[in-house]
Scaffold this motif. Structure first.
Motif, PDB file in Angstrom:
ATOM      1  N   THR A 210       0.834  -1.204   0.000  1.00  0.00           N
ATOM      2  CA  THR A 210       0.000   0.000   0.000  1.00  0.00           C
ATOM      3  C   THR A 210       0.865   1.249   0.000  1.00  0.00           C
ATOM      4  O   THR A 210       0.586   2.220  -0.720  1.00  0.00           O
ATOM      5  N   LEU A 211       1.941   1.237   0.807  1.00  0.00           N
ATOM      6  CA  LEU A 211       2.867   2.372   0.813  1.00  0.00           C
ATOM      7  C   LEU A 211       3.474   2.593  -0.565  1.00  0.00           C
ATOM      8  O   LEU A 211       3.607   3.736  -1.028  1.00  0.00           O
ATOM      9  N   GLN A 212       3.864   1.494  -1.224  1.00  0.00           N
ATOM     10  CA  GLN A 212       4.451   1.597  -2.559  1.00  0.00           C
ATOM     11  C   GLN A 212       3.460   2.198  -3.553  1.00  0.00           C
ATOM     12  O   GLN A 212       3.813   3.030  -4.382  1.00  0.00           O
ATOM     13  N   ARG A 213       2.196   1.770  -3.436  1.00  0.00           N
ATOM     14  CA  ARG A 213       1.167   2.304  -4.327  1.00  0.00           C
ATOM     15  C   ARG A 213       0.946   3.789  -4.058  1.00  0.00           C
ATOM     16  O   ARG A 213       0.829   4.597  -4.993  1.00  0.00           O
ATOM     17  N   TRP A 214       0.878   4.159  -2.762  1.00  0.00           N
ATOM     18  CA  TRP A 214       0.710   5.565  -2.409  1.00  0.00           C
ATOM     19  C   TRP A 214       1.879   6.401  -2.927  1.00  0.00           C
ATOM     20  O   TRP A 214       1.703   7.550  -3.336  1.00  0.00           O
ATOM     21  N   ASP A 215       3.080   5.832  -2.894  1.00  0.00           N
ATOM     22  CA  ASP A 215       4.257   6.528  -3.386  1.00  0.00           C
ATOM     23  C   ASP A 215       4.128   6.798  -4.878  1.00  0.00           C
ATOM     24  O   ASP A 215       4.395   7.908  -5.361  1.00  0.00           O
ATOM     25  N   ARG A 216       3.679   5.779  -5.634  1.00  0.00           N
ATOM     26  CA  ARG A 216       3.521   5.927  -7.093  1.00  0.00           C
ATOM     27  C   ARG A 216       2.430   6.939  -7.428  1.00  0.00           C
ATOM     28  O   ARG A 216       2.563   7.718  -8.371  1.00  0.00           O
ATOM     29  N   GLU A 217       1.330   6.907  -6.628  1.00  0.00           N
ATOM     30  CA  GLU A 217       0.181   7.768  -6.919  1.00  0.00           C
ATOM     31  C   GLU A 217       0.332   9.177  -6.359  1.00  0.00           C
ATOM     32  O   GLU A 217      -0.517  10.037  -6.591  1.00  0.00           O
ATOM     33  N   GLY A 218       1.403   9.399  -5.589  1.00  0.00           N
ATOM     34  CA  GLY A 218       1.619  10.723  -5.017  1.00  0.00           C
ATOM     35  C   GLY A 218       0.817  10.999  -3.766  1.00  0.00           C
ATOM     36  O   GLY A 218       0.777  12.138  -3.289  1.00  0.00           O
ATOM     37  N   VAL A 219       0.167   9.962  -3.212  1.00  0.00           N
ATOM     38  CA  VAL A 219      -0.629  10.128  -1.988  1.00  0.00           C
ATOM     39  C   VAL A 219       0.287  10.367  -0.794  1.00  0.00           C
ATOM     40  O   VAL A 219       0.052  11.263   0.034  1.00  0.00           O
ATOM     41  N   LEU A 220       1.324   9.576  -0.684  1.00  0.00           N
ATOM     42  CA  LEU A 220       2.310   9.710   0.393  1.00  0.00           C
ATOM     43  C   LEU A 220       3.657   9.281  -0.186  1.00  0.00           C
ATOM     44  O   LEU A 220       3.979   8.098  -0.202  1.00  0.00           O
ATOM     45  N   GLN A 221       4.407  10.250  -0.645  1.00  0.00           N
ATOM     46  CA  GLN A 221       5.649   9.942  -1.351  1.00  0.00           C
ATOM     47  C   GLN A 221       6.804   9.722  -0.376  1.00  0.00           C
ATOM     48  O   GLN A 221       6.982  10.484   0.577  1.00  0.00           O
ATOM     49  N   ALA A 222       7.562   8.667  -0.638  1.00  0.00           N
ATOM     50  CA  ALA A 222       8.715   8.341   0.195  1.00  0.00           C
ATOM     51  C   ALA A 222       9.870   9.283  -0.106  1.00  0.00           C
ATOM     52  O   ALA A 222       9.990   9.815  -1.207  1.00  0.00           O
ATOM     53  N   LYS A 223      10.708   9.477   0.888  1.00  0.00           N
ATOM     54  CA  LYS A 223      11.952  10.204   0.679  1.00  0.00           C
ATOM     55  C   LYS A 223      13.011   9.193   0.243  1.00  0.00           C
ATOM     56  O   LYS A 223      12.845   7.988   0.401  1.00  0.00           O
TER      57      LYS A 223
END
Length: 220
Positions: free
Chosen positions: A24-37
């Motif tokens: 889910t984190l990876q998907r959010w990162d791709r979608e710009g919902v919660l981008q990883a540093k």
């Protein structure tokens, strides 16, 4: 000084803190919902500031306390209680979290009348706590943890579960299970007695009705 902003998390740690999966984190990162540093070596990580921003928690003037809560079932488990507390202090220090209060308590996780535990909930409702740190969900409460977690979220605070299973005594769990089974046994026994009483009442009522019904005269 607010030191929480310096805390970094690996994706697995951050996912656990949010209660979601790494996927889910990876998907959010791709979608710009919660981008990883990203580190210089392109490894993903997240920060405490990101967590609080995502949860809608404002920390600029957040002076609420970080509270450690440790519990064991009885005083003969004093060493286990000390181990819980020591581990949680080390964990918080490593995270740069300043602990304002450390609560230790003896009592069953099935007991909702624990004095220190109820006092902690009162602190939450008074807006005095921003984080409760525990070694495992069963240290806070044996059953119904999710309800209490949602309750705390309503006050813009979190329960941080470190998940150190070795600090949760198996014997204590067995005792709590026995307590629950004994309670159900007593309940079933009461229900049986109640059922027997109903049956007896029905039999008595039937006898009374039989006596009250006039018998028809038999013809010669």
């Amino acid at each position: 000084m607010d030191t929480t902003k310096t805390t970094n998390y690996k994706p697995k740690e951050f996912a656990a803190r949010l209660g979601v999966s790494v996927k889910t984190l990876q998907r959010w990162d791709r979608e710009g919902v919660l981008q990883a540093k990203r580190t210089p070596t392109n490894r993903r990580y997240y920060t405490e500031e990101q967590y609080r921003a995502f949860q809608g928690i404002h920390t600029e003037k957040d002076e609420r306390a970080v509270v450690i809560y440790a519990r064991v079932s009885s005083r003969n488990r004093r060493r286990e209680l000390m181990a819980q507390t020591a581990f949680l202090k080390t964990f918080c220090n490593a995270r740069g979290m300043i602990v304002e209060k450390c609560i230790e308590e003896y009592g069953s996780g099935l007991d909702y009348k624990r004095e220190a535990w109820n006092g902690l909930l009162e602190m939450v409702m008074a807006g005095q706590v921003k984080t409760i740190v525990i070694t495992g969900r069963d240290r806070f409460v044996r059953f119904g943890y999710e309800w209490f977690e949602q309750f705390c979220h309503r006050y813009q605070m979190e329960i941080l579960v470190v998940n150190n299973e070795w600090l949760s005594p198996a014997e204590e769990l067995a005792q709590d299970v026995q307590t629950v089974l004994a309670a159900f046994g007593e309940r079933l026994c009461s229900l049986r007695k109640y059922g027997q009483q109903i049956q007896q009442d029905r039999e008595i009522a039937g006898e009374i009705l039989d006596q009250d019904i006039p018998r028809e005269a038999s013809g010669d």
